[in-house]
Design an enzyme around this catalytic site. Structure first.
Site, PDB file in Angstrom:
ATOM      1  N   GLN A 277     -30.926 -50.682 -10.438  1.00  0.00           N
ATOM      2  CA  GLN A 277     -29.709 -50.517  -9.737  1.00  0.00           C
ATOM      3  C   GLN A 277     -29.481 -51.474  -8.696  1.00  0.00           C
ATOM      4  O   GLN A 277     -30.550 -52.031  -8.510  1.00  0.00           O
ATOM      5  CB  GLN A 277     -29.776 -48.984  -9.301  1.00  0.00           C
ATOM      6  CG  GLN A 277     -30.909 -48.706  -8.493  1.00  0.00           C
ATOM      7  CD  GLN A 277     -31.246 -47.295  -7.952  1.00  0.00           C
ATOM      8  OE1 GLN A 277     -30.401 -46.447  -8.339  1.00  0.00           O
ATOM      9  NE2 GLN A 277     -32.426 -46.778  -7.813  1.00  0.00           N
ATOM     10  N   ASP A 385     -39.050 -42.045 -15.879  1.00  0.00           N
ATOM     11  CA  ASP A 385     -37.776 -41.219 -15.862  1.00  0.00           C
ATOM     12  C   ASP A 385     -38.383 -39.781 -15.641  1.00  0.00           C
ATOM     13  O   ASP A 385     -39.238 -39.362 -16.343  1.00  0.00           O
ATOM     14  CB  ASP A 385     -36.903 -41.391 -17.118  1.00  0.00           C
ATOM     15  CG  ASP A 385     -35.972 -40.521 -17.288  1.00  0.00           C
ATOM     16  OD1 ASP A 385     -34.934 -40.707 -16.541  1.00  0.00           O
ATOM     17  OD2 ASP A 385     -36.175 -39.355 -18.002  1.00  0.00           O
ATOM     18  N   ALA A 386     -37.866 -38.887 -14.707  1.00  0.00           N
ATOM     19  CA  ALA A 386     -38.424 -37.656 -14.450  1.00  0.00           C
ATOM     20  C   ALA A 386     -38.257 -36.759 -15.611  1.00  0.00           C
ATOM     21  O   ALA A 386     -39.197 -36.004 -15.875  1.00  0.00           O
ATOM     22  CB  ALA A 386     -37.281 -37.079 -13.426  1.00  0.00           C
ATOM     23  N   ASP A 403     -35.147 -34.147  -5.958  1.00  0.00           N
ATOM     24  CA  ASP A 403     -34.365 -34.725  -4.857  1.00  0.00           C
ATOM     25  C   ASP A 403     -33.668 -35.982  -5.770  1.00  0.00           C
ATOM     26  O   ASP A 403     -34.075 -37.376  -5.610  1.00  0.00           O
ATOM     27  CB  ASP A 403     -35.323 -35.595  -3.883  1.00  0.00           C
ATOM     28  CG  ASP A 403     -34.321 -36.327  -2.795  1.00  0.00           C
ATOM     29  OD1 ASP A 403     -33.241 -35.936  -2.672  1.00  0.00           O
ATOM     30  OD2 ASP A 403     -35.015 -37.200  -1.906  1.00  0.00           O
TER      31      ASP A 403
END
Length: 547
Positions: A277, A385-386, A403
């Site tokens: 990002q 990645d969660a 979060d």
């Protein structure tokens, strides 16, 4: 009897040229190969333009599914119209193809800069200008689609003029080169152009390649099909296009700097693309508040981020808290609040962007704001990645803090799904608690209560609550927040556990700046007043987060 052959008269075309065929400077086999090579390159460029518009739509406008659908549907429709319109150009296929490629190179190459300019300088005007970026995106999709669609019948005519063959074979050859070129363009965009050059420079380079190949194919291979005036006009057009693209490439750095200041203000200190990002830091020096932006969305504001992070963390820390898992939170601000409890022995942070974590460690202002949390020996960071990380075999945690970016952002939908909360429940120890950031309540209540319904569908008992905020200290939703005036006025949370838990603060916990037991109880009552009944849980195959 073998008939004698008369010598060819001076200036006659080569022996392989027959009546009705193009007058090529090379043999038909070579010419046909060059045309198919041109098809390959033009198809790669066309797909890069398409992917660039989809990527810009997701970043500048938000809601990637909707915007991608608009771009692709408009472009495919325009390709059909362009193919029909190009039928009128078949008698002058070479000149028509050259003109189409020059126009496509200019429009496609400059599209990223034009979209970003409109977003940067008119995005905060409101009124009719509020949708300017969307309208321009549709216009570019239409124009590029028309020009790409016009390529196919013109190329078919050029191939047939080189050497006549059955239509089925000609179509097979043309589309084989086209699809292979699309494959190369589709892979080059995310793995080469975007990470190495960025969206603006990558689009300009693609336009230059498009102009060079299209111009070289016509002026080199089919120049005898053009009049002298036509050759000069096409040459001048391509030189002008390449000149404009080169000038834009030279100025792209200054353009990005000016556009970034128009978007974020003149206080930008750090701007980088991590590969995941775009990360921008503003302020943080000389008493100016720090702002952390991820892909154009305000993630943390130094004025009141403590209101968000205290509300996120401390209600969940009421109880056993030996092991804590933070999903997201690469800025270290939620981690700072967790580490205020001395009985916490281990904190695992799972964030997909190592660049944000590195910035939270190194940047003086951000590391000071998070209390140098990543230097604590109790902290262990995992770049993953969660969702994928929870699908492994994680240990059991007393507290899980989610979060993560706002559920209204399409890319985050799977992290607010019933399946995700099922995996999270599996990672909770006996009596463990999960707290979820669920987006703003007052401006997007349907999204908030969909998160709550989804948590309950995973077998957890949920306690929703909200906390008021002055500025946006977290992701503002699928559309970029232009300023505090349009920022959400609250943040919503859901505290959950398998057995149920009381929504209260630990009386022996650390002193807080904004959150008190009385305000927490009032925030929970305020959230319940906004309840929307009958919301259906969101799943991977049926995401339901929308306004």
């Amino acid at each position: 009897m073998i008939e004698p052959h008369a010598p060819a008269p001076p200036g006659a075309p080569p022996p392989w040229v027959v009546q009705g065929q193009a007058r090529l400077p090379v043999r038909p086999g070579t010419g046909r190969f060059l045309v198919l090579a041109g098809v390959f390159v033009c198809a790669a460029c066309g797909l890069v333009y398409e992917l660039e518009l989809v990527a810009l739509a997701s970043y500048l406008v938000g809601d990637s599914v909707t915007q991608a659908s608009v771009v692709l549907s408009v472009m495919v429709f325009a390709m059909g119209v362009g193919s029909l319109a190009a039928k009128r150009l078949r008698l002058c296929a070479a000149a028509g193809f050259g003109a189409v490629e020059a126009a496509l190179a200019l429009v496609g190459g400059c599209s990223a800069m034009a979209l970003y300019a409109v977003f940067a300088w008119t995005g905060g005007w409101g009124g009719v200008w509020a949708g300017g970026c969307r309208y321009l995106l549709a216009a570019f999709s239409l124009a590029i689609g028309l020009l790409i669609g016009a390529e196919v019948p013109l190329l078919m005519e050029l191939i047939q003029r080189i050497r006549r063959q059955d239509p089925g074979g000609a179509v097979a050859d043309l589309f084989a080169a086209d699809y292979v070129g699309a494959l190369v363009g589709g892979l080059a965009f995310p793995f080469l152009l975007l990470p190495q050059l960025g969206q603006l420079t990558g689009a300009l380079l693609t336009g230059a390649v498009n102009a060079l190949v299209g111009g070289a194919l016509v002026l080199g291979l089919f120049r005898r099909d053009l009049s002298r005036r036509g050759r000069w006009l096409l040459l001048i057009a391509n030189v002008v296009v390449l000149g404009l693209l080169a000038a834009a490439a030279v100025l792209v750095g200054d353009f990005e700097h000016a556009a970034r200041q128009a978007v974020y203000g003149r206080d930008v200190r750090v701007a980088l693309r991590t590969g995941v990002q775009e990360v921008v830091l503003t302020g943080g020096t000389h008493g100016r508040p720090l702002g952390l932006f991820l892909d154009g969305r305000l993630r943390a504001g130094g004025r009141d981020e403590h209101r968000y992070h205290e509300a996120l963390v401390h209600p969940a820390m009421n109880g056993r808290r030996t092991r804590v898992l933070v999903l997201g939170g690469g800025d270290g601000l939620a981690l700072r609040e967790v580490l205020r409890y001395p009985d916490v022995r281990r904190v695992d942070v799972v964030d997909r962007d190592a660049g944000v974590v590195g910035l939270a460690r190194r940047d003086p202002a951000l590391s000071a704001l998070n209390g140098h949390a990543f230097d604590d020996p109790r902290v262990h960071v995992f770049t993953a990645d969660a969702f994928c990380w929870l699908r492994g075999d994680p240990p059991r945690y007393d507290v899980v803090i989610s979060d993560l970016p706002d559920p209204g952002i399409t890319a985050s939908a799977k992290l607010y799904s019933q399946e995700f909360y099922g995996l999270t429940r599996r990672a909770l120890a006996d009596g463990g608690r999960l707290v979820v950031h669920a987006g703003p309540v007052s401006s997007r209540p349907r999204v908030f209560w969909t998160v709550e319904a989804t948590v309950r569908a995973a077998g957890l008992r949920a306690d929703p609550y909200r906390v008021a905020g002055r500025d946006s200290g977290s992701a503002a939703g699928p559309d970029r927040t232009a300023g505090a005036a349009t920022a959400p006025r609250d943040w919503g949370f859901v505290l959950a556990s398998a057995r149920g838990t009381a929504l209260r603060l630990d009386p022996r916990g650390p002193a807080l700046r904004s959150l008190t037991p009385r305000s927490l109880a009032a925030d929970a009552r305020a959230a319940r007043l906004t309840r929307i009944m009958g919301e259906v849980p969101s799943t991977l195959v049926h995401p339901r987060y929308s306004d």
